[in-house]
Design an enzyme around this catalytic site. Structure first.
Site, PDB file in Angstrom:
ATOM      1  N   LEU A  35      49.307  40.893 -15.131  1.00 29.60           N
ATOM      2  CA  LEU A  35      50.549  41.266 -15.829  1.00 29.60           C
ATOM      3  C   LEU A  35      50.910  40.228 -16.888  1.00 29.60           C
ATOM      4  CD1 LEU A  35      52.779  42.824 -12.997  1.00 29.60           C
ATOM      5  CD2 LEU A  35      51.145  43.949 -14.507  1.00 29.60           C
ATOM      6  N   GLU A  81      41.795  38.930 -22.358  1.00 26.80           N
ATOM      7  CA  GLU A  81      42.641  38.680 -23.532  1.00 26.80           C
ATOM      8  C   GLU A  81      41.955  39.449 -24.645  1.00 26.80           C
ATOM      9  OE1 GLU A  81      45.471  37.154 -24.007  1.00 26.80           O
ATOM     10  OE2 GLU A  81      45.713  36.465 -21.953  1.00 26.80           O
ATOM     11  N   THR A  97      39.940  33.679 -19.260  1.00 31.71           N
ATOM     12  CA  THR A  97      39.941  35.031 -18.674  1.00 31.71           C
ATOM     13  C   THR A  97      38.630  35.764 -18.944  1.00 31.71           C
ATOM     14  OG1 THR A  97      42.329  35.315 -18.626  1.00 31.71           O
ATOM     15  CG2 THR A  97      41.018  37.321 -18.890  1.00 31.71           C
ATOM     16  N   THR A 121      32.995  45.211 -26.064  1.00 32.18           N
ATOM     17  CA  THR A 121      33.427  45.659 -27.386  1.00 32.18           C
ATOM     18  C   THR A 121      32.278  45.627 -28.381  1.00 32.18           C
ATOM     19  OG1 THR A 121      34.828  45.020 -29.257  1.00 32.18           O
ATOM     20  CG2 THR A 121      34.211  43.268 -27.744  1.00 32.18           C
ATOM     21  N   ASP A 122      32.396  46.448 -29.423  1.00 32.07           N
ATOM     22  CA  ASP A 122      31.382  46.423 -30.505  1.00 32.07           C
ATOM     23  C   ASP A 122      31.454  45.121 -31.307  1.00 32.07           C
ATOM     24  OD1 ASP A 122      33.787  46.897 -31.847  1.00 32.07           O
ATOM     25  OD2 ASP A 122      33.077  48.680 -32.919  1.00 32.07           O
ATOM     26  N   GLU A 123      32.552  44.356 -31.137  1.00 29.75           N
ATOM     27  CA  GLU A 123      32.707  43.139 -31.945  1.00 29.75           C
ATOM     28  C   GLU A 123      31.673  42.070 -31.604  1.00 29.75           C
ATOM     29  OE1 GLU A 123      36.583  41.611 -32.470  1.00 29.75           O
ATOM     30  OE2 GLU A 123      37.500  43.576 -32.520  1.00 29.75           O
ATOM     31  N   LYS A 152      33.853  37.614 -25.466  1.00 30.35           N
ATOM     32  CA  LYS A 152      33.336  38.874 -24.916  1.00 30.35           C
ATOM     33  C   LYS A 152      31.807  38.852 -24.910  1.00 30.35           C
ATOM     34  CE  LYS A 152      35.347  42.059 -23.754  1.00 30.35           C
ATOM     35  NZ  LYS A 152      36.004  42.446 -22.461  1.00 30.35           N
ATOM     36  N   LYS A 187      48.777  45.342 -32.176  1.00 34.66           N
ATOM     37  CA  LYS A 187      47.557  45.912 -32.739  1.00 34.66           C
ATOM     38  C   LYS A 187      47.878  46.751 -33.979  1.00 34.66           C
ATOM     39  CE  LYS A 187      44.813  44.204 -29.470  1.00 34.66           C
ATOM     40  NZ  LYS A 187      45.289  44.338 -28.137  1.00 34.66           N
ATOM     41  N   ARG A 191      51.407  48.679 -34.715  1.00 35.95           N
ATOM     42  CA  ARG A 191      52.251  47.782 -35.522  1.00 35.95           C
ATOM     43  C   ARG A 191      52.768  48.521 -36.752  1.00 35.95           C
ATOM     44  NH1 ARG A 191      51.086  42.352 -39.140  1.00 35.95           N
ATOM     45  NH2 ARG A 191      53.280  41.741 -39.225  1.00 35.95           N
ATOM     46  N   ALA A 272      41.480  35.107 -40.710  1.00 39.26           N
ATOM     47  CA  ALA A 272      40.340  34.194 -40.855  1.00 39.26           C
ATOM     48  C   ALA A 272      39.097  34.834 -40.233  1.00 39.26           C
ATOM     49  CB  ALA A 272      40.643  32.876 -40.144  1.00 39.26           C
TER      50      ALA A 272
HETATM   51  P1  NAD Z   1      45.099  44.894 -23.277  1.00 39.83           P
HETATM   52  O1  NAD Z   1      45.335  43.538 -23.855  1.00 39.83           O
HETATM   53  O2  NAD Z   1      45.998  46.010 -23.633  1.00 39.83           O
HETATM   54  O3  NAD Z   1      45.124  44.808 -21.668  1.00 39.83           O
HETATM   55  C1  NAD Z   1      44.490  43.765 -20.978  1.00 39.83           C
HETATM   56  C2  NAD Z   1      44.996  43.779 -19.535  1.00 39.83           C
HETATM   57  O4  NAD Z   1      44.294  42.738 -18.827  1.00 39.83           O
HETATM   58  C3  NAD Z   1      46.483  43.498 -19.404  1.00 39.83           C
HETATM   59  O5  NAD Z   1      47.077  44.394 -18.497  1.00 39.83           O
HETATM   60  C4  NAD Z   1      46.539  42.082 -18.872  1.00 39.83           C
HETATM   61  O6  NAD Z   1      47.673  41.809 -18.080  1.00 39.83           O
HETATM   62  C5  NAD Z   1      45.254  42.009 -18.074  1.00 39.83           C
HETATM   63  N1  NAD Z   1      44.767  40.625 -17.924  1.00 39.83           N
HETATM   64  C6  NAD Z   1      44.650  39.681 -18.892  1.00 39.83           C
HETATM   65  N2  NAD Z   1      44.213  38.520 -18.366  1.00 39.83           N
HETATM   66  C7  NAD Z   1      44.034  38.748 -17.030  1.00 39.83           C
HETATM   67  C8  NAD Z   1      43.575  37.958 -15.961  1.00 39.83           C
HETATM   68  N3  NAD Z   1      43.218  36.675 -16.144  1.00 39.83           N
HETATM   69  N4  NAD Z   1      43.497  38.510 -14.729  1.00 39.83           N
HETATM   70  C9  NAD Z   1      43.879  39.801 -14.518  1.00 39.83           C
HETATM   71  N5  NAD Z   1      44.326  40.602 -15.507  1.00 39.83           N
HETATM   72  C10 NAD Z   1      44.401  40.081 -16.752  1.00 39.83           C
HETATM   73  O7  NAD Z   1      43.587  45.228 -23.603  1.00 39.83           O
HETATM   74  P2  NAD Z   1      42.898  46.630 -23.943  1.00 39.83           P
HETATM   75  O8  NAD Z   1      43.013  46.872 -25.388  1.00 39.83           O
HETATM   76  O9  NAD Z   1      43.349  47.631 -22.970  1.00 39.83           O
HETATM   77  O10 NAD Z   1      41.362  46.255 -23.655  1.00 39.83           O
HETATM   78  C11 NAD Z   1      40.816  46.422 -22.349  1.00 39.83           C
HETATM   79  C12 NAD Z   1      39.349  46.039 -22.372  1.00 39.83           C
HETATM   80  O11 NAD Z   1      38.656  46.852 -23.311  1.00 39.83           O
HETATM   81  C13 NAD Z   1      39.089  44.583 -22.814  1.00 39.83           C
HETATM   82  O12 NAD Z   1      38.038  44.077 -22.030  1.00 39.83           O
HETATM   83  C14 NAD Z   1      38.678  44.720 -24.266  1.00 39.83           C
HETATM   84  O13 NAD Z   1      37.818  43.670 -24.644  1.00 39.83           O
HETATM   85  C15 NAD Z   1      37.948  46.046 -24.238  1.00 39.83           C
HETATM   86  N6  NAD Z   1      37.930  46.790 -25.519  1.00 39.83           N
HETATM   87  C16 NAD Z   1      39.107  47.059 -26.171  1.00 39.83           C
HETATM   88  C17 NAD Z   1      39.078  47.797 -27.354  1.00 39.83           C
HETATM   89  C18 NAD Z   1      40.340  48.132 -28.109  1.00 39.83           C
HETATM   90  O14 NAD Z   1      40.266  48.714 -29.175  1.00 39.83           O
HETATM   91  N7  NAD Z   1      41.527  47.802 -27.606  1.00 39.83           N
HETATM   92  C19 NAD Z   1      37.856  48.252 -27.848  1.00 39.83           C
HETATM   93  C20 NAD Z   1      36.673  47.952 -27.157  1.00 39.83           C
HETATM   94  C21 NAD Z   1      36.734  47.232 -25.977  1.00 39.83           C
HETATM   95  O1  TDX Z   2      48.901  43.967 -39.058  1.00 35.18           O
HETATM   96  C1  TDX Z   2      47.677  44.150 -39.148  1.00 35.18           C
HETATM   97  N1  TDX Z   2      47.143  44.440 -40.376  1.00 35.18           N
HETATM   98  C2  TDX Z   2      45.816  44.650 -40.556  1.00 35.18           C
HETATM   99  O2  TDX Z   2      45.379  44.908 -41.688  1.00 35.18           O
HETATM  100  C3  TDX Z   2      46.798  44.063 -38.009  1.00 35.18           C
HETATM  101  C4  TDX Z   2      47.347  43.732 -36.647  1.00 35.18           C
HETATM  102  C5  TDX Z   2      45.461  44.292 -38.207  1.00 35.18           C
HETATM  103  N2  TDX Z   2      44.972  44.568 -39.448  1.00 35.18           N
HETATM  104  C6  TDX Z   2      43.541  44.887 -39.614  1.00 35.18           C
HETATM  105  C7  TDX Z   2      42.556  43.947 -38.950  1.00 35.18           C
HETATM  106  C8  TDX Z   2      41.400  44.883 -38.615  1.00 35.18           C
HETATM  107  O3  TDX Z   2      40.586  45.068 -39.757  1.00 35.18           O
HETATM  108  O4  TDX Z   2      43.352  46.151 -38.946  1.00 35.18           O
HETATM  109  C9  TDX Z   2      42.085  46.207 -38.280  1.00 35.18           C
HETATM  110  C10 TDX Z   2      42.298  46.432 -36.797  1.00 35.18           C
HETATM  111  O5  TDX Z   2      42.924  45.264 -36.271  1.00 35.18           O
HETATM  112  P1  TDX Z   2      43.257  45.102 -34.698  1.00 35.18           P
HETATM  113  O6  TDX Z   2      44.113  46.232 -34.238  1.00 35.18           O
HETATM  114  O7  TDX Z   2      43.734  43.714 -34.494  1.00 35.18           O
HETATM  115  O8  TDX Z   2      41.823  45.369 -34.040  1.00 35.18           O
HETATM  116  P2  TDX Z   2      40.406  44.603 -34.168  1.00 35.18           P
HETATM  117  O9  TDX Z   2      40.578  43.191 -34.558  1.00 35.18           O
HETATM  118  O10 TDX Z   2      39.505  45.475 -34.994  1.00 35.18           O
HETATM  119  O11 TDX Z   2      39.944  44.632 -32.607  1.00 35.18           O
HETATM  120  C11 TDX Z   2      40.203  45.800 -31.789  1.00 35.18           C
HETATM  121  O12 TDX Z   2      39.033  46.552 -31.606  1.00 35.18           O
HETATM  122  C12 TDX Z   2      38.011  45.966 -30.856  1.00 35.18           C
HETATM  123  C13 TDX Z   2      40.761  45.377 -30.432  1.00 35.18           C
HETATM  124  O13 TDX Z   2      41.940  44.591 -30.620  1.00 35.18           O
HETATM  125  C14 TDX Z   2      39.733  44.611 -29.645  1.00 35.18           C
HETATM  126  O14 TDX Z   2      40.232  44.325 -28.338  1.00 35.18           O
HETATM  127  C15 TDX Z   2      38.493  45.448 -29.525  1.00 35.18           C
HETATM  128  O15 TDX Z   2      37.478  44.703 -28.919  1.00 35.18           O
END
Ligand code: NAD
Ligand code: TDX
Length: 332
Positions: A35, A81, A97, A121-123, A152, A187, A191, A272
Site C-alpha cells: 500500500l 515501483e 522493491t 515491461t517493454d522498457e 525491471k 502517469k 495526468r 532525462a
Molecule cells: P502501480 O504503481 O500502479 O502499482 C504498484 C503496486 O505495487 C502498488 O499497489 C504498490 O503499493 C505495490 N508495491 C510497491 N512496492 C511494493 C512492495 N515493496 N511490496 C509490496 N507491494 C508493493 O503499478 P502498475 O502500473 O500497476 O504496474 C504493475 C506492474 O506492471 C509493474 O511490475 C510494472 O513494472 C508492470 N508494467 C506496467 C506497465 C504500465 O503501463 N503501467 C506496463 C508494463 C508493465
Molecule cells: O506529464 C507527462 N507528459 C509527458 O509528455 C508525463 C507524465 C509523461 N509524458 C510522456 C513520457 C512518455 O513518453 O508520456 C509518455 C508516457 O509516460 P508515462 O505515463 O510516464 O509512461 P512510460 O514512462 O512510457 O512508462 C509506462 O509504460 C511502461 C509505465 O509507467 C511503466 O510502468 C511501464 O513499464
C-alpha cells in the site's frame, strides 16, 4: 485450482488482474501489497470478501513471503515501483522493491516449488528510432535507459537465472504502456485528463513525438492469465495490442474529447534519457497461446477512460495537488 497470490494487487494493473481472475475463474486470491502511494484499496472494494484477501506487507519481507508461498500454489508478481520520473528523482526504492523484492520471491518459489509469473515491461529493451520498422520481440537484447527500466531488467535476469540454475517454474511477460481506470494520475494519460478537468493545459515533454504502444489494462490482465494457465515454464511472452501513437496524437485525442484544439498544449522540460519509441511484436503470445486483445479501438478505450476519470473525481482529487507540486519542481 488452489489459491493464487498476487503481489501489487492494489495497484493499477494488479487490481485489474484480481477482478479479471475473480470474474473468469473459480480461484480465490490473496493480494500482497505494501500500500504505497500508488495503491488504492478502493480498486478492490467491490470484490467478494470470501474470495479476495488483502495482506498488507512488503515483497522484500522474507519471512512474510515465505509464509505466503507455503500457502499458495501460484504467484503473479505485479508489485513494483513503476514510475520513470520517480526513479529519476530517487532510484533507491526501485532497486529495493523491483530487484530485492523479486529476489525474495524467487528464493521462496525455490523453497516451496511454487509456479511464478513475473510481470515486466517493454522498457527493458531500451528504445527504437521513430523511423525504424522493427518492433521488440522476445529476442531483442536488453538495453534499459532509466533506473526504473534497469531495475525491471535486473529482475527479469534474476527470474531467468533462477529458472536455469534452480529449476524454478517461472514465466515472464513484457508488456507495453497500459491505460484504463484506476491508473495513478502521475502517469501520462490520467495526468492530462485530470489537468483538462481542472481547466489546465496538458503538459507534454520535449517535442511530444515519443511513441508508446498503448494497450488497455483489461487486455494485459487477460494475457497474464493466459500465460499463467497455458505458458511454458522458462518462456518469455511479449504483450501488446498494436496501439502505437505518439504523445501528441494521444493528447490531441484527449483535447478533442474536451472540445479543445491541438494548440491547447504546454510543452515542458523533457524527461532525462527519455526513450523515443516502444513497439511490441506479440505474435508468439497470439500464435502459441491463442490470446488476442479485446480493445482493438484505442480511441474508444480512451473515451471510456476519460469518462471514468470524470466520474471518479473523489478517488483522484486528493492526490492531484501533491502530484502537480512534484512535477512543478522539475519544470514539468
Ligand atoms: P502501480 O504503481 O500502479 O502499482 C504498484 C503496486 O505495487 C502498488 O499497489 C504498490 O503499493 C505495490 N508495491 C510497491 N512496492 C511494493 C512492495 N515493496 N511490496 C509490496 N507491494 C508493493 O503499478 P502498475 O502500473 O500497476 O504496474 C504493475 C506492474 O506492471 C509493474 O511490475 C510494472 O513494472 C508492470 N508494467 C506496467 C506497465 C504500465 O503501463 N503501467 C506496463 C508494463 C508493465
Ligand atoms: O506529464 C507527462 N507528459 C509527458 O509528455 C508525463 C507524465 C509523461 N509524458 C510522456 C513520457 C512518455 O513518453 O508520456 C509518455 C508516457 O509516460 P508515462 O505515463 O510516464 O509512461 P512510460 O514512462 O512510457 O512508462 C509506462 O509504460 C511502461 C509505465 O509507467 C511503466 O510502468 C511501464 O513499464
Amino acid at each position: 485450482m488452489a489459491d493464487l497470490l498476487v503481489t501489487g494487487g492494489a495497484g493499477f494493473i494488479g487490481s485489474n488482474f484480481v477482478h479479471h481472475v475473480v470474474n473468469n475463474t473459480d480461484r480465490s486470491v490473496t493480494v500482497l501489497d505494501k500500500l504505497t502511494y500508488a495503491a488504492s484499496r478502493e480498486s478492490l472494494a467491490e470484490l467478494p470478501e470470501d474470495r479476495v484477501e488483502l495482506v498488507v506487507g512488503d515483497v522484500a519481507d522474507a519471512p512474510l513471503v515465505d509464509k505466503l508461498f507455503a500457502e499458495h500454489d501460484a504467484v503473479v508478481h505485479f508489485a513494483a515501483e513503476s514510475h520513470n520520473d520517480n526513479s529519476l528523482d530517487d532510484p533507491g526504492p526501485f532497486i529495493q522493491t523491483n530487484i530485492v523484492g523479486t529476489f525474495t520471491l524467487l528464493e521462496a518459489a525455490r523453497r516451496h516449488d511454487v509456479r511464478l509469473h513475473h510481470v515486466s515491461t517493454d522498457e527493458v529493451y531500451g528504445d527504437l528510432d521513430l523511423d525504424d520498422p522493427k518492433r521488440f520481440t522476445e529476442d531483442t537484447p536488453y538495453n534499459p535507459s532509466s533506473p526504473y527500466s534497469a531495475s525491471k531488467a535486473g529482475s527479469d535476469h534474476l527470474v531467468r537465472a533462477w529458472v536455469r540454475s534452480f529449476g524454478v517454474r517461472a514465466t515472464i511477460s513484457n508488456c507495453s504502456n497500459n491505460y484504463g481506470p484506476w491508473q495513478h494520475i502521475e502517469k501520462f494519460i490520467p495526468r492530462q485528463i485530470t489537468n483538462l478537468i481542472d481547466g489546465v493545459l496538458p503538459k507534454v515533454y520535449g517535442d511530444g513525438l515519443n511513441v508508446r504502444d498503448w494497450i488497455h489494462a483489461d487486455d494485459h490482465s487477460s494475457a497474464v492469465l493466459t500465460i499463467l494457465e497455458k505458458g511454458r515454464s522458462g518462456e518469455t511472452y511479449l504483450i501488446g495490442a498494436d496501439g502505437e501513437r505518439n504523445n501528441l496524437q494521444v493528447v490531441t485525442a484527449i483535447l478533442e474529447h474536451f472540445g479543445r484544439t491541438k494548440d491547447d498544449i504546454e510543452f515542458v522540460t523533457d524527461r532525462a534519457g527519455h526513450d523515443r519509441r516502444y513497439a511490441i511484436e506479440s505474435g508468439k503470445l497470439r500464435a502459441e497461446l491463442g490470446w488476442a486483445p479485446r480493445y482493438q479501438d484505442f480511441e474508444a478505450g480512451l473515451a471510456d477512460t476519460i469518462t471514468w476519470y470524470q466520474e471518479h473525481e473523489d478517488w483522484w482529487r486528493p492526490h492531484k495537488q501533491a502530484t502537480e507540486a512534484f512535477y512543478a519542481t522539475k519544470g514539468q
